[in-house]
Design an enzyme around this catalytic site. Structure first.
Site, short mmCIF file in Angstrom:
data_model
loop_
_atom_site.label_atom_id
_atom_site.label_comp_id
_atom_site.label_asym_id
_atom_site.label_seq_id
_atom_site.Cartn_x
_atom_site.Cartn_y
_atom_site.Cartn_z
N ARG B 2 42.39 35.61 50.53
CA ARG B 2 42.79 34.53 49.63
C ARG B 2 43.14 35.09 48.27
NH1 ARG B 2 37.74 30.79 51.58
NH2 ARG B 2 38.71 30.09 53.47
N ARG B 6 50.32 38.76 44.01
CA ARG B 6 50.73 39.90 43.20
C ARG B 6 51.35 41.04 44.01
NH1 ARG B 6 46.87 40.60 37.95
NH2 ARG B 6 46.28 38.43 37.73
N ARG B 15 57.71 38.95 37.44
CA ARG B 15 56.97 39.63 36.39
C ARG B 15 57.86 40.46 35.47
NH1 ARG B 15 51.41 43.22 36.56
NH2 ARG B 15 51.46 43.69 34.35
N ASP B 51 44.47 35.39 35.17
CA ASP B 51 43.87 36.70 34.90
C ASP B 51 42.49 36.46 34.31
OD1 ASP B 51 44.86 39.79 34.53
OD2 ASP B 51 43.30 39.22 33.10
N TYR B 126 35.41 45.09 29.44
CA TYR B 126 36.76 45.27 28.89
C TYR B 126 36.76 45.13 27.36
CZ TYR B 126 38.95 45.19 33.52
OH TYR B 126 39.34 45.49 34.80
#
Lengths: 328, 328
Positions: B2, B6, B15, B51, B126
């Site tokens: 699932r 991309r 993109r 994202d 991050y």
């Protein structure tokens, strides 16, 4: 903590403008770097300064070590036929400088010297990916697509690694460590099929030397029972698996090396101390624990922290190295 | 399987010259990408295209998604006081496009829609490292050096994530997945101390919605019992842990999602089939298995392989989605 001096200021000065492989090719430089940490702390053993890519570079791979990146292979193995570019390794002819460094070091050292090699899977991953990789995806695609050619590559690398380690022992290495740094990316059944047979061949081939054989990997929690089957005397464990759990998987008749998270050494000493004592506590009552970080010393680690850590471990554990003094 | 589209050629065209965050900020584009995979295969559910960095970008972090690298944060959190730069998240005001995409998709979809968010630890990694990182060393140094400030950061991110997921459910998401992609870098005791409380708060806050809650991570073998304690209904497992072993750690009252190695999908179909059947075999006899890759679809994966894989899994498993047809 038995790691050559890459985290020391003297090393960074020595390295200025030089390739790591070039440094490793000078027996004098390799011996000098190996000894650097002893200026700072009374380690229980020395580990030879070199690079896992040294033998494959001499076997015909176009390798360079890029600062901040790691090993880069300019002409990676992309088609199975590329395997033919690799020659067999003749240690006396191809890596005399490694053997000479070992001989030099044995004259200097009062503690045991550990030799080492990269393991076939980890070497293959650099050769196939062309450099460090998060997923090792081309390496896995190779093994799944052409298992026969993969076996040939493993056999070629395994034979070279065994010859390399035997030559190191003959030159004077008193223990050997096999670094399979990236093998933790495999699932256990792929490890059993594609890696274990070659690793077992290496450890069996080393048995006759009688030196302790250490097997290192990262992220190998699920592979530990298989790594025990590969035959090492000591199995390395990273920080993800508590030592007591690791022992259950490896078996209590094997020694374990590890397993402080190297990232912890970037924190204030109180945090390092607490976690180092946790490692020692989990090893308590079991013979055969080699205190170590779960992976290499990270850049930026304060040397003072490493010094305190060595002191702490010595203070809190039995001193098993006969050649050294008793602890206070 | 699932996973938003991309890996599809249409996505790469869409993109071209655009930032992923910019694409995610268009509800129409997000909905379009979410639906792409259905042109190719009859998936059992859709996962929203977005994202994990979307909410933190709206909270004041300077984020961009660099192709081939991942999220890059230009002004990372390096001193604890930098945490103050992050604002609280008000989903209706800050991420209306995500909620709008969900509303659009619910009109189109005949299968359930899964919403998602990055988990606080992975988002923090991050924000602190400034980008993807192998060792998450600055993140760990932060948590060990200043646990109180770390808790504040976790609370801030956890509160935002919970609000974000609740808003997604209110907009129509029929399941939610929390991605703690890099939490497998922690040792279990650090996970229990520094991550688990916030994760549990999120899952508890979602309980009242009644939607299935999925908890995803990579390299989490040793964390599985703790992840179960965090309270998700479904625990994701990567390929390193065989499903039967994973179930022993998670408990047989939880569902499991996984766990084919995505790198296997780069190999010829025969190899993929053999390993996919291995996954299904290890799940046999247990209810609550969501077949999936252990991590995202890798670039270069042949779409034909994914199509065959979806077909194989449908053919070999019971069809539990009432809204779909019976398998042949």
């Amino acid at each position: 903590m038995r790691q050559a001096g890459r985290y020391l200021p003297e090393y960074r000065t020595l390295r200025q403008g030089r390739d790591v492989l070039e440094m490793a090719r000078s027996a004098e430089t390799a011996a000098e770097v190996t000894l650097l940490p002893f200026r700072y702390m009374p380690l229980d053993a020395a580990i030879l300064f070199s690079d896992i890519m040294v033998p494959v570079a001499e076997m015909g791979a176009t390798v360079r070590i890029e600062p901040g990146v790691g090993p880069v292979v300019d002409e990676p193995i992309r088609r199975p036929s590329d395997v033919r570019r690799l020659r067999a390794l003749d240690p006396e002819a191809d890596v005399p400088y490694v053997l000479e460094a070992i001989r030099l070091l044995r004259k200097e050292l009062e503690v045991p010297l550990i030799g080492f090699a990269g393991a076939p899977f980890t070497l293959a991953s650099y050769l196939v990916e062309g450099g460090p990789s998060r997923n090792q995806e081309m390496t896995k695609a190779f093994m799944h697509s052409d298992p026969r050619r993969w076996d040939l590559l493993m056999e070629l690398l395994g034979t070279a690694v065994l010859a390399y380690l035997l030559a190191q022992v003959a030159a004077g290495a008193q223990a050997v460590q096999l670094f399979d740094s990236w093998v933790g990316t495999l699932d256990p059944s792929d490890y059993a099929t594609f890696v274990l047979p070659t690793t077992r061949m290496i450890f069996e081939g080393l048995a006759e030397t009688g030196v302790p054989r250490i097997h290192f990997g990262v992220g190998t929690g699920e592979l530990l029972p298989l790594m025990r089957d590969a035959g090492a005397d000591v199995v390395g464990v990273d920080w993800r698996v508590p030592l007591n759990v690791a022992w259950e998987r490896v078996g209590f008749d094997a020694a374990i090396q590890g397993n402080l998270d190297p990232a912890v050494c970037l924190a204030p000493w109180e945090a390092v101390e607490q976690r180092a004592l946790g490692v020692l506590r989990r090893a308590a009552g079991r013979p055969g624990h080699v205190f170590n970080l779960g992976h290499g010393v990270l850049p930026g680690t304060p040397v003072a922290t490493l010094q305190q850590l060595v002191h702490l471990v010595h203070e809190r554990t039995e001193w098993v190295n006969d050649s050294a003094e008793e602890p206070q």
